[in-house]
Design a protein around this motif. Structure first.
Motif, PDB file in Angstrom:
ATOM      1  N   VAL A  98       0.868  -1.175   0.000  1.00 29.97           N
ATOM      2  CA  VAL A  98       0.000   0.000   0.000  1.00 29.97           C
ATOM      3  C   VAL A  98       0.909   1.230   0.000  1.00 29.97           C
ATOM      4  CG1 VAL A  98      -1.679   1.285   1.406  1.00 29.97           C
ATOM      5  CG2 VAL A  98      -1.855  -1.214   1.194  1.00 29.97           C
ATOM      6  N   ASP A  99       2.059   1.067   0.667  1.00 32.56           N
ATOM      7  CA  ASP A  99       3.108   2.090   0.680  1.00 32.56           C
ATOM      8  C   ASP A  99       4.364   1.474   1.279  1.00 32.56           C
ATOM      9  OD1 ASP A  99       4.302   4.524   0.274  1.00 32.56           O
ATOM     10  OD2 ASP A  99       3.121   5.628   1.752  1.00 32.56           O
ATOM     11  N   ASP A 100       5.512   2.063   0.957  1.00 30.98           N
ATOM     12  CA  ASP A 100       6.711   1.717   1.732  1.00 30.98           C
ATOM     13  C   ASP A 100       7.001   2.892   2.654  1.00 30.98           C
ATOM     14  OD1 ASP A 100       7.602   3.339  -0.413  1.00 30.98           O
ATOM     15  OD2 ASP A 100       9.591   2.432  -0.422  1.00 30.98           O
ATOM     16  N   ALA A 101       7.622   2.610   3.775  1.00 29.65           N
ATOM     17  CA  ALA A 101       7.714   3.625   4.823  1.00 29.65           C
ATOM     18  C   ALA A 101       8.932   3.384   5.688  1.00 29.65           C
ATOM     19  CB  ALA A 101       6.450   3.575   5.687  1.00 29.65           C
ATOM     20  N   TYR A 102       9.258   4.379   6.475  1.00 28.66           N
ATOM     21  CA  TYR A 102      10.308   4.224   7.491  1.00 28.66           C
ATOM     22  C   TYR A 102       9.683   4.443   8.855  1.00 28.66           C
ATOM     23  CZ  TYR A 102      15.162   3.133   6.640  1.00 28.66           C
ATOM     24  OH  TYR A 102      16.336   2.446   6.463  1.00 28.66           O
ATOM     25  N   LEU A 103       9.960   3.515   9.762  1.00 27.47           N
ATOM     26  CA  LEU A 103       9.430   3.614  11.117  1.00 27.47           C
ATOM     27  C   LEU A 103      10.567   4.012  12.055  1.00 27.47           C
ATOM     28  CD1 LEU A 103       6.926   3.133  12.966  1.00 27.47           C
ATOM     29  CD2 LEU A 103       7.831   0.833  13.370  1.00 27.47           C
ATOM     30  N   TYR A 104      10.387   5.134  12.775  1.00 26.39           N
ATOM     31  CA  TYR A 104      11.413   5.657  13.675  1.00 26.39           C
ATOM     32  C   TYR A 104      10.942   5.519  15.107  1.00 26.39           C
ATOM     33  CZ  TYR A 104      13.203   8.011   9.472  1.00 26.39           C
ATOM     34  OH  TYR A 104      13.686   8.286   8.223  1.00 26.39           O
ATOM     35  N   ARG A 105      11.873   5.195  15.976  1.00 24.07           N
ATOM     36  CA  ARG A 105      11.542   5.203  17.409  1.00 24.07           C
ATOM     37  C   ARG A 105      12.546   6.108  18.117  1.00 24.07           C
ATOM     38  NH1 ARG A 105      11.015   0.081  21.561  1.00 24.07           N
ATOM     39  NH2 ARG A 105       9.791   1.175  23.159  1.00 24.07           N
ATOM     40  N   PHE A 106      12.176   7.393  18.187  1.00 29.25           N
ATOM     41  CA  PHE A 106      13.031   8.358  18.876  1.00 29.25           C
ATOM     42  C   PHE A 106      12.796   8.282  20.380  1.00 29.25           C
ATOM     43  CE2 PHE A 106      12.723  10.260  14.626  1.00 29.25           C
ATOM     44  CZ  PHE A 106      14.059  10.517  14.369  1.00 29.25           C
ATOM     45  N   ASP A 107      11.558   7.971  20.732  1.00 29.09           N
ATOM     46  CA  ASP A 107      11.162   7.978  22.129  1.00 29.09           C
ATOM     47  C   ASP A 107      10.653   6.599  22.519  1.00 29.09           C
ATOM     48  OD1 ASP A 107      11.287  10.979  22.095  1.00 29.09           O
ATOM     49  OD2 ASP A 107       9.614  10.659  20.719  1.00 29.09           O
ATOM     50  N   GLU A 108      10.650   6.352  23.801  1.00 33.45           N
ATOM     51  CA  GLU A 108      10.180   5.095  24.352  1.00 33.45           C
ATOM     52  C   GLU A 108       8.734   4.814  23.928  1.00 33.45           C
ATOM     53  OE1 GLU A 108      12.319   3.276  26.604  1.00 33.45           O
ATOM     54  OE2 GLU A 108      10.838   1.682  26.318  1.00 33.45           O
ATOM     55  N   ASP A 109       7.892   5.835  24.042  1.00 32.30           N
ATOM     56  CA  ASP A 109       6.450   5.589  23.999  1.00 32.30           C
ATOM     57  C   ASP A 109       5.774   6.081  22.725  1.00 32.30           C
ATOM     58  OD1 ASP A 109       6.997   8.191  24.504  1.00 32.30           O
ATOM     59  OD2 ASP A 109       5.532   8.438  26.116  1.00 32.30           O
ATOM     60  N   ARG A 110       6.583   6.481  21.733  1.00 32.49           N
ATOM     61  CA  ARG A 110       5.945   6.960  20.515  1.00 32.49           C
ATOM     62  C   ARG A 110       6.764   6.559  19.283  1.00 32.49           C
ATOM     63  NH1 ARG A 110       5.136  13.167  19.207  1.00 32.49           N
ATOM     64  NH2 ARG A 110       5.413  13.240  21.438  1.00 32.49           N
ATOM     65  N   TYR A 111       6.070   6.080  18.255  1.00 31.85           N
ATOM     66  CA  TYR A 111       6.710   5.738  16.984  1.00 31.85           C
ATOM     67  C   TYR A 111       6.341   6.799  15.960  1.00 31.85           C
ATOM     68  CZ  TYR A 111       7.261   1.101  19.045  1.00 31.85           C
ATOM     69  OH  TYR A 111       7.579   0.055  19.871  1.00 31.85           O
ATOM     70  N   LEU A 112       7.260   7.020  15.013  1.00 32.87           N
ATOM     71  CA  LEU A 112       6.997   7.973  13.948  1.00 32.87           C
ATOM     72  C   LEU A 112       7.116   7.222  12.630  1.00 32.87           C
ATOM     73  CD1 LEU A 112       6.380  10.951  14.308  1.00 32.87           C
ATOM     74  CD2 LEU A 112       8.791  11.450  13.933  1.00 32.87           C
ATOM     75  N   LEU A 113       6.069   7.288  11.814  1.00 25.53           N
ATOM     76  CA  LEU A 113       6.067   6.573  10.543  1.00 25.53           C
ATOM     77  C   LEU A 113       6.126   7.602   9.421  1.00 25.53           C
ATOM     78  CD1 LEU A 113       5.698   3.637   9.368  1.00 25.53           C
ATOM     79  CD2 LEU A 113       3.275   4.213   9.117  1.00 25.53           C
ATOM     80  N   VAL A 114       7.153   7.507   8.575  1.00 26.54           N
ATOM     81  CA  VAL A 114       7.296   8.451   7.462  1.00 26.54           C
ATOM     82  C   VAL A 114       6.883   7.749   6.175  1.00 26.54           C
ATOM     83  CG1 VAL A 114       8.900   9.869   6.116  1.00 26.54           C
ATOM     84  CG2 VAL A 114       9.056   9.823   8.610  1.00 26.54           C
TER      85      VAL A 114
END
Lengths: 401, 130
Positions: A98-114
C-alpha cells in the motif's frame, strides 16, 4: 483540482531559483540553478540538502501501539529499540505494498512513521481502518508541525556536527536515531536517507525552525538538491520508488512485495512478529522468490516478473515503459530509467554519465544476463547487475562501472 | 536574446533559411534552458525525410525525453554529428554551433505557421505563465 500544498521552505526554494513542479499534491523544487547533474555530484562528493517535508509524518502511540504496528506493518517493530529506525511496508492481503515507509523510534512511547507524500491520505485511511481493532492506539498526523530535511553525503556529518548545540548525533551506524539540539532547537535526527550515501541524515525540526536550519546548512556548505537529482541518486543506489518498483504502477499493474529485492529487508517472519496483514501471501511470495533466486523456476507462475537493475551498455536512455527482451523474446519493461552522472574515479572534478534502469522482467533472468531494451526502434544491450553503486565503504559511495 | 533573422516553432525549434530551399535548424536557448542537463541526442540520419510538424529526432535530458520536430518538409541533407560529443555547444551557442540539421525544403518559401522572433517571444512568455 485541489490547490497544491507547500512546505515551510517553499519561499526559500523560489529565492534559490528553483524550478517548481507539482509532485504528489505538493509544489516542490525539481532542481535549483545548478541543475540535476551538479546536484547529484555535489551529494556524492560533499553534502546534498533536500526538503522532504512533503512526506507524511504520522505518530503512533498508546498502550497498543506496538501490537498495532506488528499487525499493520511488515517489519518486526518489536525489534526496534528506542534510538533506531527500520524500513517497513504497509501491505494489503495480497502482499502488495500500500506504501513503503520508514518507522522511527526516537522515544520510548511513541513511533513515527514516514510515508510517501502521494500516499499519505490513503495510508491514514488504511491505518485508521486497521486501528479499529486496537482501541488503545492513537494515530496523529504531524506532517504540518514537523518539517523534514535530508542531509546526505560524505561531508554531511562534519557539517551537522558544527551546528550541534546540545546532545550528540546518533551513533555511527545505519538507522540509528536520536534527538539533539541544533542551533538551540530540538531536532529528531536519524542516519537514514534515499541516496545510498553511507553517511547521511534525515532531520525533523519543528516546522517553524526549518527555515533557519535550512539557511544555516547551506551557509555551512550544503548544496540544495531537488527532486530531479533525488531520483537519479536513488536510482543509482538501486532503491525502489513507490508506483514504479513497488505497489500499484501507473498502468494499474500491482507488484508483489518480494518481486522487489530490497523488500526482504522490510518484511519479517520472526516469531516475535506474529501474524500481520499480508503475511500468508508474503510467505508464499518469499518461497517463490527464494527458489527463483537459486535458479529454480518450479514456482515461476507465482512470481512471473521481478524488479532488476539494468546497466545499459551503449548510448541511449531507457525510460519507463520501454520493452525489455531476453533471448529476443519479450521479457518485461523498464519501470524507471535515466542518465545518471558519476565522478570519474581518481579525478579531481571530471564526471561522466551512464544510462541506468530498473525494470520488471521475467524472474528467470539471472545476474550477469544480457537483455535488450527497445528505445525508438533500436535495441540497446543491457546487463543485469546486482548493484550500480558500492555503498558499503564510508565515507563515499562509489560507482560500479 | 532571440535572433531576429530566424523563424521559430511553438515546439521551440529555430530555422534559418539560407536560400535555394536550404534550411538550418536547431532548438532555441529557451528550450535548452527548460530541458536542463542534456545527456543524449537522437538526430535524424542524412537522407531522412522530414515532414513539417512531425518528429525527426529526440533530445534526452536527465529529466525527460522530448521530441524534435521538423519545422519544414523536405530531406535531411546534413546532421551536426559533433553535437553528440559536445552538448555544451547547445548551451553556449544554440543558434550557431548548436545547429542540429540542414534540410532541403520540398517547396520554396516558409510554412506560414512559423513564428517571427517577436511572436516567439510572446509565445514563451505565455507558456511560462501557464
Amino acid at each position: 483540482m485541489e490547490p497544491l500544498h507547500v512546505t515551510p521552505l517553499h519561499d526559500r526554494h523560489q529565492a534559490l531559483g528553483a524550478k517548481m513542479v507539482a509532485f504528489g499534491g505538493w509544489r516542490m523544487p525539481i532542481q535549483y540553478r545548478g541543475g540535476i547533474v551538479e546536484e547529484h555530484l555535489a551529494t556524492r562528493r560533499g553534502a546534498g540538502l533536500f526538503d522532504v517535508s512533503h512526506m507524511g509524518r504520522l505518530s503512533i502511540s498508546g498502550s497498543e501501539a506496538l501490537a498495532f504496528l506488528q499487525h499493520s506493518l511488515t517489519n518486526d517493530a518489536a525489534a526496534l529499540s528506542p534510538g533506531r529506525a527500520q524500513y517497513t511496508m504497509l501491505a494489503d492481503d495480497a502482499g502488495v505494498a500500500v506504501d513503503d515507509a520508514y518507522l522511527y523510534r526516537f522515544d520510548e512511547d511513541r513511533y513515527l512513521l514516514v510515508v510517501n507524500a502521494a500516499n499519505r491520505a490513503n495510508d491514514l485511511a488504511h491505518l485508521a481502518r486497521l486501528a479499529r481493532r486496537f482501541p488503545g492506539v492513537e494515530i496523529r498526523d504531524w506532517s504540518a508541525q514537523l518539517a523534514m530535511l535530508a542531509l546526505q553525503g560524505p561531508e554531511s556529518e562534519a557539517l551537522l556536527r558544527r551546528l550541534l548545540t546540545e546532545g550528540t548525533l546518533p551513533e555511527a551506524r545505519r538507522n540509528a536515531a536520536a534527538t539533539a539540539r541544533i542551533l538551540g532547537v530540538p531536532v529528531r535526527i536519524a542516519r537514514t536517507g534515499y541516496t545510498g550515501e553511507p553517511i547521511g541524515f534525515e532531520l525533523m525540526p519543528p516546522a517553524e525552525s526549518a527555515g533557519a536550519l535550512w539557511d544555516r546548512l547551506i551557509a555551512e556548505g550544503a548544496t540544495p538538491v531537488g527532486l530531479g537529482a533525488r531520483d537519479t541518486l536513488r536510482l543509482e543506489a538501486g532503491l525502489p520508488l513507490y508506483g514504479h518498483e513497488l505497489g500499484a504502477r501507473a498502468n494499474g499493474e500491482t507488484i508483489p512485495i518480494f518481486a522487489c529485492p530490497l523488500a526482504r529487508f522490510a518484511v519479517s517472519f520472526a516469531p516475535s512478529k506474529g501474524d500481520f496483514v499480508g503475511r500468508t501471501a508474503l510467505q508464499r511470495q518469499r518461497e517463490a522468490a527464494d527458489l527463483l533466486r537459486n535458479g529454480d523456476a518450479t514456482r515461476h507462475a507465482e512470481m512471473p516478473r521481478r524488479i532488476v537493475l539494468l546497466a545499459i551498455q551503449e548510448k541511449g536512455v531507457a525510460r519507463e515503459g520501454a520493452a525489455v527482451f531476453r533471448d529476443a523474446a519479450p521479457a518485461g519493461e523498464v519501470t524507471s530509467g535515466t542518465m545518471v552522472p558519476y565522478w570519474l574515479p581518481d579525478t579531481a572534478n571530471a564526471h561522466a554519465l551512464r544510462p541506468l534502469a530498473c525494470a520488471l522482467v521475467d524472474s528467470r533472468a539471472r545476474q550477469g544476463d544480457v537483455c535488450a531494451i527497445e528505445v525508438r526502434g533500436r535495441r540497446l544491450s543491457a546487463r543485469l547487475v546486482a548493484r550500480f553503486l558500492d555503498t558499503r565503504v564510508p565515507p563515499r559511495a562509489l560507482p560500479l562501472l | 536574446m532571440i535572433p531576429e533573422n530566424l523563424k521559430y516553432t511553438k515546439s521551440h525549434e529555430w530555422i534559418r533559411l539560407d536560400g535555394d530551399r536550404l534550411a538550418t535548424m536547431g532548438i532555441t536557448a529557451y528550450a535548452v534552458q527548460q530541458l536542463g542537463d542534456i545527456v543524449f541526442l537522437d538526430l535524424p540520419k542524412v537522407g531522412a525525410k522530414a515532414v513539417a510538424g512531425q518528429t525527426i529526432g529526440v533530445i534526452e535530458s536527465v529529466k525527460a525525453a522530448v521530441d524534435l520536430y521538423a519545422p519544414i518538409s523536405g530531406e535531411v541533407l546534413e546532421v551536426n554529428t559533433l553535437l553528440a560529443e559536445n552538448f555544451e555547444a547547445l548551451a553556449k551557442d544554440p543558434y550557431g554551433q548548436g545547429w542540429m540539421a540542414k534540410i532541403r525544403g520540398a517547396e520554396e518559401g516558409v510554412p506560414p505557421d512559423l513564428l517571427s522572433a517577436a511572436e516567439y517571444q510572446k509565445w514563451i512568455a505565455q507558456e511560462a505563465k501557464a
